[in-house]
Design a protein around this motif. Sequence first.
Motif, short mmCIF file in Angstrom:
data_model
loop_
_atom_site.label_atom_id
_atom_site.label_comp_id
_atom_site.label_asym_id
_atom_site.label_seq_id
_atom_site.Cartn_x
_atom_site.Cartn_y
_atom_site.Cartn_z
N ILE A 1 -1.09 -3.54 -7.18
CA ILE A 1 -0.90 -4.58 -8.20
C ILE A 1 -0.96 -5.98 -7.59
O ILE A 1 -1.43 -6.93 -8.22
CB ILE A 1 0.44 -4.37 -8.96
CG1 ILE A 1 0.55 -5.40 -10.09
CG2 ILE A 1 1.63 -4.43 -8.01
CD1 ILE A 1 1.76 -5.25 -10.95
N VAL A 2 -0.50 -6.13 -6.33
CA VAL A 2 -0.55 -7.44 -5.67
C VAL A 2 -2.00 -7.91 -5.55
O VAL A 2 -2.32 -9.08 -5.83
CB VAL A 2 0.11 -7.35 -4.28
CG1 VAL A 2 -0.02 -8.68 -3.55
CG2 VAL A 2 1.58 -6.97 -4.41
N TRP A 3 -2.88 -7.00 -5.20
CA TRP A 3 -4.28 -7.35 -4.99
C TRP A 3 -5.04 -7.46 -6.32
O TRP A 3 -6.01 -8.22 -6.43
CB TRP A 3 -4.92 -6.34 -4.05
CG TRP A 3 -4.19 -6.35 -2.75
CD1 TRP A 3 -3.20 -5.52 -2.34
CD2 TRP A 3 -4.35 -7.32 -1.71
NE1 TRP A 3 -2.72 -5.88 -1.11
CE2 TRP A 3 -3.42 -6.99 -0.70
CE3 TRP A 3 -5.19 -8.43 -1.52
CZ2 TRP A 3 -3.30 -7.73 0.47
CZ3 TRP A 3 -5.06 -9.16 -0.36
CH2 TRP A 3 -4.14 -8.82 0.63
N GLN A 4 -4.61 -6.74 -7.33
CA GLN A 4 -5.19 -6.90 -8.67
C GLN A 4 -4.86 -8.28 -9.21
O GLN A 4 -5.72 -8.94 -9.82
CB GLN A 4 -4.68 -5.80 -9.61
CG GLN A 4 -5.24 -5.84 -11.01
CD GLN A 4 -6.67 -5.30 -11.10
OE1 GLN A 4 -7.35 -5.11 -10.09
NE2 GLN A 4 -7.12 -5.04 -12.32
N LEU A 5 -3.63 -8.74 -8.98
CA LEU A 5 -3.25 -10.09 -9.42
C LEU A 5 -4.05 -11.15 -8.65
O LEU A 5 -4.47 -12.17 -9.23
CB LEU A 5 -1.75 -10.30 -9.21
CG LEU A 5 -0.82 -9.55 -10.17
CD1 LEU A 5 0.63 -9.67 -9.71
CD2 LEU A 5 -0.96 -10.11 -11.60
N ALA A 6 -4.27 -10.90 -7.35
CA ALA A 6 -5.09 -11.83 -6.56
C ALA A 6 -6.51 -11.88 -7.10
O ALA A 6 -7.13 -12.95 -7.18
CB ALA A 6 -5.08 -11.42 -5.10
N GLY A 7 -7.04 -10.70 -7.51
CA GLY A 7 -8.38 -10.66 -8.08
C GLY A 7 -8.45 -11.38 -9.40
O GLY A 7 -9.47 -12.04 -9.71
N ILE A 8 -7.39 -11.30 -10.23
CA ILE A 8 -7.37 -12.03 -11.50
C ILE A 8 -7.33 -13.53 -11.23
O ILE A 8 -8.00 -14.33 -11.90
CB ILE A 8 -6.16 -11.59 -12.35
CG1 ILE A 8 -6.31 -10.12 -12.77
CG2 ILE A 8 -6.01 -12.47 -13.59
CD1 ILE A 8 -5.10 -9.55 -13.49
N GLY A 9 -6.51 -13.92 -10.24
CA GLY A 9 -6.43 -15.35 -9.89
C GLY A 9 -7.77 -15.90 -9.44
O GLY A 9 -8.16 -17.01 -9.83
N ARG A 10 -8.52 -15.15 -8.63
CA ARG A 10 -9.81 -15.61 -8.13
C ARG A 10 -10.88 -15.60 -9.22
O ARG A 10 -11.76 -16.48 -9.25
CB ARG A 10 -10.26 -14.72 -6.96
CG ARG A 10 -9.55 -15.01 -5.65
CD ARG A 10 -9.85 -13.92 -4.63
NE ARG A 10 -11.29 -13.69 -4.47
CZ ARG A 10 -12.11 -14.33 -3.61
NH1 ARG A 10 -11.60 -15.27 -2.81
NH2 ARG A 10 -13.40 -14.04 -3.53
N GLY A 11 -10.82 -14.61 -10.11
CA GLY A 11 -11.86 -14.47 -11.11
C GLY A 11 -11.52 -15.03 -12.47
O GLY A 11 -12.42 -15.32 -13.28
N ASP A 12 -10.24 -15.24 -12.74
CA ASP A 12 -9.82 -15.69 -14.09
C ASP A 12 -8.56 -16.53 -13.96
O ASP A 12 -7.52 -16.24 -14.55
CB ASP A 12 -9.57 -14.45 -14.97
CG ASP A 12 -9.80 -14.73 -16.44
OD1 ASP A 12 -9.97 -15.90 -16.80
OD2 ASP A 12 -9.83 -13.76 -17.22
N SER A 13 -8.66 -17.61 -13.19
CA SER A 13 -7.48 -18.42 -12.87
C SER A 13 -6.87 -19.09 -14.09
O SER A 13 -5.70 -19.49 -14.07
CB SER A 13 -7.84 -19.49 -11.82
OG SER A 13 -8.87 -20.36 -12.33
N GLY A 14 -7.66 -19.19 -15.18
CA GLY A 14 -7.12 -19.79 -16.40
C GLY A 14 -5.97 -18.98 -17.00
O GLY A 14 -5.22 -19.50 -17.85
#
Length: 352
Positions: A245-258
């Motif tokens: 989940i930590v890395w999924q959140l990082a992926g959301i931040g990089r791809g969908d920071s809004g």
Amino acid sequence: MDLPSSSAQDKPSRTRLRRLSVLIAAVILHLIAISWFSGAIVFPKPSAPENTTVIAATLEAPPPKPVIKAAAKPVKPKAPARTATPRIVQSPALPPASTEVVAAQAEVSLADELAAQENLEPTDTDSQAINYNIDLPPSADLKYDVQKISQESAPMYGSGTISWHTDGSKYTVNGEFGVLFITALRFQSSGTIEDIGIAPELYSEKRFRKAETNTHFHRERNTISFSSSTLSYPRTGGEQDRASIVWQLAGIGRGDSGKFIAGSSIDLFVAGTRNAETWQILIIGQEDITIDGISTRAWHVARAPRVGSHEQKLDIWLAPDQNWYPVRLRYTETNGDYLDMTLTSLNVSAIH
């Protein structure tokens, strides 16, 4: 010489005669009594006086009363035995509930009780309805300084590592944290990379003095199961484990920071070691984190367990200037003890 007188001589004779008479009378009376009892002698009945009407009466037993049989009452069938259900106490001011309502309340009460003995909570999988643009960070090895704060003892210090590796189609996460040369926690997550991001297949966790647990994400059966629990959940896509989940959140931040807006939340369905539930990740805001003497701006997000849960609280600080890597992590127990990890070394791999 004087001769006895005649009166003196007759005295014994009269005595003997009297005794003999009494004896004879007694014998006669005994004979009469015996004869009377045996019916040989019948005494005459006294005659009724003149001008008296003699009515002969014969005592007879009264005729038996007629027996009136009452009509047989219909026998009511016995109600079927009820299965014991938890007692539901209702307020006297409220009208009695119907049988259907009481039964439904009993089932809910029983379900809630069984969920508390197992430390489990009702869950749903509706969170997968929201899709995010995912851009996972490059492979990297991260090292942390670890500080364990206890409410009943002095602070302890140690170190930890997290290795994140992906080739674009598969991934692995390996983590290990320890204090005073003791490994307090070791975990591993592995799986594939899909359009929706990380898709775990196996999560393993080993805590100090506890047996290792395994959480399986069965692709062929589309279910999630646990080695330490008999529960299972449907696998519909987007589910995470405690490491991924930590890395999924990082992926959301990089791809969908809004999606990172202070006061909002990101909901993800997460499987632990015994059960699974939707984690509501609260976006608290941006904070300055000092990394190796250098101040870094990071998004602070947190997962707070539901009331009554024995799960840990998880705080994560993701740094946009550092590819959204987790520069700080904090695991807080229900008793207030926590494990705080601050990034000290970041080695980004060229493989992505």
